[in-house]
Scaffold this motif. Structure first.
Motif, PDB file in Angstrom:
ATOM      1  N   PRO A  11       0.747  -1.214  -0.112  1.00 35.52           N
ATOM      2  CA  PRO A  11       0.063   0.057   0.118  1.00 35.52           C
ATOM      3  C   PRO A  11       0.935   1.214  -0.135  1.00 35.52           C
ATOM      4  CG  PRO A  11      -0.868  -1.578   1.309  1.00 35.52           C
ATOM      5  CD  PRO A  11       0.513  -2.233   1.057  1.00 35.52           C
ATOM      6  N   ASP A  12       2.124   1.054   0.499  1.00 33.55           N
ATOM      7  CA  ASP A  12       2.910   2.438   0.615  1.00 33.55           C
ATOM      8  C   ASP A  12       3.668   2.680  -0.596  1.00 33.55           C
ATOM      9  OD1 ASP A  12       4.782   0.493   0.721  1.00 33.55           O
ATOM     10  OD2 ASP A  12       5.636   1.142   2.643  1.00 33.55           O
ATOM     11  N   GLY A  13       3.483   1.752  -1.767  1.00 32.24           N
ATOM     12  CA  GLY A  13       4.209   1.812  -2.766  1.00 32.24           C
ATOM     13  C   GLY A  13       5.299   1.288  -3.078  1.00 32.24           C
ATOM     14  N   ARG A  14       5.770   0.579  -2.201  1.00 35.15           N
ATOM     15  CA  ARG A  14       7.067  -0.385  -2.252  1.00 35.15           C
ATOM     16  C   ARG A  14       6.813  -1.645  -2.854  1.00 35.15           C
ATOM     17  NH1 ARG A  14       9.089  -2.290   2.555  1.00 35.15           N
ATOM     18  NH2 ARG A  14       7.059  -2.025   3.524  1.00 35.15           N
ATOM     19  N   ALA A  15       7.823  -1.960  -3.675  1.00 35.61           N
ATOM     20  CA  ALA A  15       7.635  -3.268  -4.394  1.00 35.61           C
ATOM     21  C   ALA A  15       8.378  -4.437  -3.737  1.00 35.61           C
ATOM     22  CB  ALA A  15       8.259  -3.282  -5.976  1.00 35.61           C
ATOM     23  N   VAL A  16       7.805  -5.381  -3.203  1.00 40.03           N
ATOM     24  CA  VAL A  16       8.620  -6.359  -2.374  1.00 40.03           C
ATOM     25  C   VAL A  16       8.154  -7.962  -3.175  1.00 40.03           C
ATOM     26  CG1 VAL A  16       8.544  -5.059  -0.249  1.00 40.03           C
ATOM     27  CG2 VAL A  16       6.690  -6.702  -0.911  1.00 40.03           C
ATOM     28  N   TYR A  17       8.881  -8.732  -2.746  1.00 43.03           N
ATOM     29  CA  TYR A  17       8.589 -10.140  -3.211  1.00 43.03           C
ATOM     30  C   TYR A  17       7.948 -10.975  -1.905  1.00 43.03           C
ATOM     31  CZ  TYR A  17      11.154  -9.517  -7.539  1.00 43.03           C
ATOM     32  OH  TYR A  17      11.625  -9.222  -8.544  1.00 43.03           O
ATOM     33  N   ARG A  18       6.991 -11.618  -2.068  1.00 39.27           N
ATOM     34  CA  ARG A  18       6.222 -12.544  -1.150  1.00 39.27           C
ATOM     35  C   ARG A  18       5.633 -13.703  -1.765  1.00 39.27           C
ATOM     36  NH1 ARG A  18       8.469  -8.859   1.547  1.00 39.27           N
ATOM     37  NH2 ARG A  18       7.568  -7.418   3.066  1.00 39.27           N
ATOM     38  N   VAL A  19       5.474 -14.627  -0.735  1.00 37.80           N
ATOM     39  CA  VAL A  19       4.554 -15.915  -1.036  1.00 37.80           C
ATOM     40  C   VAL A  19       3.251 -15.345  -1.043  1.00 37.80           C
ATOM     41  CG1 VAL A  19       4.030 -18.162  -0.385  1.00 37.80           C
ATOM     42  CG2 VAL A  19       6.333 -17.288  -0.084  1.00 37.80           C
ATOM     43  N   VAL A  20       2.424 -15.432  -2.338  1.00 34.63           N
ATOM     44  CA  VAL A  20       1.158 -14.970  -2.233  1.00 34.63           C
ATOM     45  C   VAL A  20       0.200 -16.058  -2.010  1.00 34.63           C
ATOM     46  CG1 VAL A  20      -0.569 -13.920  -4.234  1.00 34.63           C
ATOM     47  CG2 VAL A  20       1.942 -13.283  -4.180  1.00 34.63           C
ATOM     48  N   ARG A  21      -0.590 -15.904  -1.251  1.00 35.49           N
ATOM     49  CA  ARG A  21      -1.648 -16.917  -0.735  1.00 35.49           C
ATOM     50  C   ARG A  21      -3.054 -15.821  -0.519  1.00 35.49           C
ATOM     51  NH1 ARG A  21       0.482 -20.361   4.000  1.00 35.49           N
ATOM     52  NH2 ARG A  21      -1.669 -21.210   3.714  1.00 35.49           N
TER      53      ARG A  21
END
Length: 542
Positions: free
Chosen positions: A92-102
């Motif tokens: 939401p703050d605009g940062r791009a990150v890598y996550r396990v998407v579930r």
């Protein structure tokens, strides 16, 4: 401790409403291949944690709840997920990150906080088969702990490996998940090593059948290969991308997935190194400025820097593939895609009056003008609209016919030029490109031997790679010109006369040939032939 959490800790579930979370997580590891993977090179495997199917997990969790007096109200079933497969997302703050998407897991937690299932049933707790079914990711574990601690909703399992209801249990859960996460990371490392070994041996990657090859991904499909070769010839000879797409869709030719063609899919196939016999791989690059990630295919190289040949038959020659890359690398050209406009020259004709230059629009003649049915004019927008001067108007059918003749004349001139050109056999800068690549290899070896600093290594490497990229582009463009010179240009007259040619295809040819066509004004009462008022601005040669 809340009443719900305490009752769950004591195993007294009577009167409580529970939902189950089931998940079949497939990890790539050493073991037996999944039945769904019928490719000989498949590397997705079931781990020992996944012996029970999602249906069996639901059956066991339901029996556990109902056997203790509880009510089982809903099942959240997740698709295949793996703790080591992360995707880039935007926070939401605009940062791009890598996550396990579930998303299913996250939705289950949100429902648990609200105390309602998606069907509106009251919800008191969440049950899973064991801790591995809940998560192997520490971030997701903390999300689950937050629901228990702050929203007072119990999350339990039936094997006894998960205890989020007590401080000591939560501490132990963090240790177990951290170890499971390390196991997933180890799996990822082994799989990455295995994939690299497969690439070095030229073994085809898994996945769906590529267009042009049979199901084994190695043997050419004669019919589809012929279609691709013909498309390459037409593209090199100057046909727009859209005309090929239109022809294929009109003829009922479909992609390997059975879908209609579009320009992006065709470009991806024609520029993939696989098409000329090289083993390729997909590379993902993240742009920190635009916060976007792009994917493209590159050639796999061996330890000596030589391209790896795949264990599949090539469809095109290396020279033809380089020509395809040159077409893509060139700046985007008009006429390369679909255009839904209903008149041939809208967007191409421009007003030639001083200080105007606006694009002409098309409009049907009114009844008072006593023109044949369907007659139309090209005219400059009215000055009141702010989009033109309103000082130019020409008959549409006559302008279309004159431009058709200009287009045919241009292609005939191109054909004559090609016949007079003899292409050089070898690109003159091939030796320079080979030398730059040798310099890159020497630089990498010097860094491995600790002969240069990291700062100098990366500075010099970026310069060498930029030079290699520039030379590669020049070679690809030269290769395309060489093939163009030796090929036969498109017969525009024959193309235009085809009974099934569409307006969009005609527009594509016009827009590829002309940057614009300027319509000169005439004085009041003057009668100047239209052919003398059209000034074509031809697109520059690549």
């Amino acid at each position: 401790m809340s009443e719900l959490v305490q009752r769950a800790q004591w195993g007294k579930l009577d009167g409580m409403n529970w939902a189950g979370l089931t998940r079949l997580s497939t990890e790539e590891a050493e073991g037996e291949p999944l039945a769904a993977d019928n490719q000989p090179e498949a590397v997705r495997f079931l781990t020992g944690k996944d012996i029970k199917s999602t249906a069996e997990q639901e059956k066991d969790t339901r029996a556990f709840v109902e056997g203790r007096g509880g009510r089982y109200v809903h099942t959240y079933t997740e698709p295949d997920t793996s703790a080591w497969k992360r995707k880039r997302i935007r926070l939401p703050d605009g940062r791009a990150v890598y996550r396990v998407v579930r998303p299913v897991f996250e939705a289950a937690l949100e429902d648990l906080k609200a105390g309602r299932t998606p069907d509106g049933e009251p919800l008191d707790g969440l049950i899973v088969y064991d801790i591995d079914r809940l998560t192997r990711d520490t971030r997701h574990l903390e999300d689950a702990i937050e629901v228990v601690e702050h929203y007072h909703r119990p999350i339990i399992d039936i094997t006894g490996t998960l205890d989020l209801l007590t401080d000591n249990g939560r501490a132990m859960a963090r240790v177990i998940v951290a170890m499971a996460n390390k196991q997933s990371a180890d799996t990822a490392r082994r799989v990455k090593r295995k994939h690299k070994a497969m690439q070095q041996q030229g073994i085809p990657a898994g996945g769906g059948r590529p267009f042009g090859w049979q199901e084994d991904r190695r043997t050419i499909d004669p019919g589809e290969a012929k279609i691709l070769r013909e498309a390459a010839r037409r593209l090199i000879d100057g046909s727009p991308w859209y005309t090929i797409i239109a022809d294929w869709n009109r003829a009922g030719i479909r992609t390997a997935n059975g879908k209609k063609w579009n320009v992006q899919v065709l470009k991806k196939i024609m520029t993939n190194p696989r098409i000329c016999g090289y083993r390729s791989r997909t590379v993902y690059e993240f742009d920190p400025e635009t916060k976007t990630e792009s994917a493209h295919t590159v050639i796999v190289h061996d330890d000596e820097g030589n391209p790896v040949l795949g264990q599949h038959q090539p469809v095109l020659s290396v020279e033809q593939w380089r020509a395809m890359c040159a077409i893509i690398e060139a700046s985007p050209k008009r006429g390369s895609g679909h255009n839904a406009r209903t008149y041939l020259l809208t967007g191409t004709l421009r007003c030639g009056k001083d200080d105007c230059g606006a694009k002409l629009r098309a409009g049907k003649a009114g009844p008072s003008q006593k023109k044949p049915e369907g007659f139309y004019f090209y005219s400059c927008h009215n000055s009141a609209s702010g989009q033109g001067c309103g000082g130019i108007r020409i008959p549409g059918p006559e302008a279309d016919e004159l431009v058709r003749k200009l287009l045919i004349a241009k292609h005939q001139e191109e054909a004559a030029r090609r016949q007079a050109v003899t292409a050089t056999a070898v690109w003159p800068d091939e030796e320079n490109l080979a030398r730059v690549r040798e310099d890159i290899d020497d630089l990498k070896q010097a860094r491995r031997d600790r002969l240069i600093s990291a700062e100098r290594y990366y500075r010099d490497l970026s310069e060498y790679e930029a030079e290699e990229k520039r030379l590669s582009r020049e070679r690809n463009a030269w290769q395309r010109k060489a093939l163009v010179s030796s090929g036969k240009p498109v017969d525009i007259a024959a193309e235009w006369a085809r009974p099934d040619i569409t307006l969009a295809e005609k527009r594509a040819y016009v827009e590829r040939a002309f940057t614009a066509i300027v319509v000169l004004p005439v004085g009041r009462g003057s009668r100047v032939p239209l052919r003398e008022r059209l000034v074509p601005l031809y697109a520059e040669e690549e």
